[in-house]
Scaffold this active site. Structure first.
Site, PDB file in Angstrom:
ATOM      1  N   GLU A 120       0.818  -1.214   0.000  1.00  0.00           N
ATOM      2  CA  GLU A 120       0.000   0.000   0.000  1.00  0.00           C
ATOM      3  C   GLU A 120       0.850   1.262   0.000  1.00  0.00           C
ATOM      4  O   GLU A 120       0.539   2.235  -0.696  1.00  0.00           O
ATOM      5  CB  GLU A 120      -0.948  -0.009   1.204  1.00  0.00           C
ATOM      6  CG  GLU A 120      -2.069  -1.029   1.076  1.00  0.00           C
ATOM      7  CD  GLU A 120      -2.994  -1.033   2.279  1.00  0.00           C
ATOM      8  OE1 GLU A 120      -2.756  -0.246   3.232  1.00  0.00           O
ATOM      9  OE2 GLU A 120      -3.960  -1.827   2.294  1.00  0.00           O
ATOM     10  N   HIS A 130     -10.403   0.907  -0.535  1.00  0.00           N
ATOM     11  CA  HIS A 130     -10.994   0.158   0.574  1.00  0.00           C
ATOM     12  C   HIS A 130     -12.506   0.006   0.435  1.00  0.00           C
ATOM     13  O   HIS A 130     -13.156  -0.547   1.322  1.00  0.00           O
ATOM     14  CB  HIS A 130     -10.667   0.846   1.910  1.00  0.00           C
ATOM     15  CG  HIS A 130      -9.219   0.754   2.303  1.00  0.00           C
ATOM     16  ND1 HIS A 130      -8.254   1.545   1.734  1.00  0.00           N
ATOM     17  CD2 HIS A 130      -8.571  -0.037   3.189  1.00  0.00           C
ATOM     18  CE1 HIS A 130      -7.073   1.248   2.262  1.00  0.00           C
ATOM     19  NE2 HIS A 130      -7.239   0.293   3.140  1.00  0.00           N
TER      20      HIS A 130
END
Length: 297
Positions: free
Chosen positions: A175, A209
């Site tokens: 990430e 997300h």
């Protein structure tokens, strides 16, 4: 500590041809790629469903690694002509550098710890209570050694847990590579100012997300409203963390700064702001930590 311009110093000599809209489009593509790749084993490659949770997670680890490599390649082609690629120079663009490494680790961890001052106080008080109950009010050297030995055993056992690797290794590394190391140079190259990049890049981080909505919604006893509230809370947290992680990357010019912060926050969870068992002491510590955080930021 280096200023926020340190992260863009490697880009100052580039003749960037990408526009603001092009940089944003590239970042959106990376965010979509990161999520879509996670579902590629069954949806694209048509592999049979994983026969165990560990196999499922290992597939996701491989997918996250592939999407990270593709994002780095995409960013490299946009930022630097292929004939000018040099390993040391490219690594600096992505914040992989050796200079000021110690301060790039100590500064973010010290700053972040202030936000968890209430949590530290609560954990310390609960540990004291536990020791007093088990040792009749006395804490000996043997008791301390027993606690340390137990903590070490728990740490070593966690290394065999697949979720530990996801939470503290794979997710933070991939990430931060995609959403900080690749996207921030692209946005800077596209002409966005550093403060704009700090507030813009977490939007792409939160978009990645959104896939958790279906995971929440498919859980037993999860209604549409409950799943929406859970995802909304998660998105709010990811935006706040994304702002902070982007700030650290811009401030230090080091990928290690948001990386160690990501791992630390994953370990600590949300900060404690109040405890019924310990009254206002935890709240006072939390407020003091927040004040110290803003003074030193």
């Amino acid at each position: 500590m280096q200023s926020s311009s340190s992260s863009s110093s490697s880009l100052s000599d580039l003749e960037c041809t990408i526009s603001k809209s092009g940089a944003v489009a590239a970042c959106i593509a990376m965010a979509v790629l990161y999520v879509a790749t996670l579902y590629s084993p069954t949806l694209v490659l048509r592999l049979s469903p994983a026969n165990s949770f560990e196999q499922f997670m290992k597939r996701r680890f491989a997918c996250a690694a592939v999407s990270s490599v593709v994002s780095i390649g995409l960013a490299s082609f946009v930022l630097v002509p292929v004939e000018e690629w040099r390993l040391g120079y490219m690594l600096k663009i992505y914040g992989v550098r050796a200079d000021h490494l110690w301060s790039a680790v100590v500064f973010p961890l010290s700053l972040t710890s202030l936000m968890y001052l209430g949590s530290f106080v609560l954990k310390f008080l609960l540990l004291l209570d536990s020791w007093r109950e088990s040792c009749d009010g006395w804490i000996s050297f043997v008791d301390v050694c027993a606690v340390l030995h137990s903590s070490l055993d728990s740490f070593l056992a966690a290394g065999y847990n697949i979720l530990t690797w996801r939470t503290f290794v794979v997710a933070p590394i991939t990430e931060e590579l995609v959403f900080r190391a690749c996207m921030i140079p692209l946005l800077l190259c596209g002409g966005f100012r550093p403060y704009q990049v700090v507030f813009l890049s977490p939007i792409f981080f939160s978009l990645a997300h959104l896939n958790h909505f279906l995971e929440f919604y498919n859980r037993p006893n999860y209604s549409l409203l409950r799943a929406s509230m859970a995802v909304g809370l998660q998105l709010g947290y990811t935006v706040l963390f994304g702002w902070y992680a982007s700030f650290l990357f811009m401030r230090t010019g080091h990928l290690i700064a948001p990386l160690v912060t990501h791992i630390f926050c994953n370990y600590m969870g949300l900060p404690f702001i109040y405890s019924k068992r310990k009254g206002l002491l935890v709240s006072v510590a939390f407020v003091a930590g927040v004040v110290g955080f803003w003074i030193n930021i």
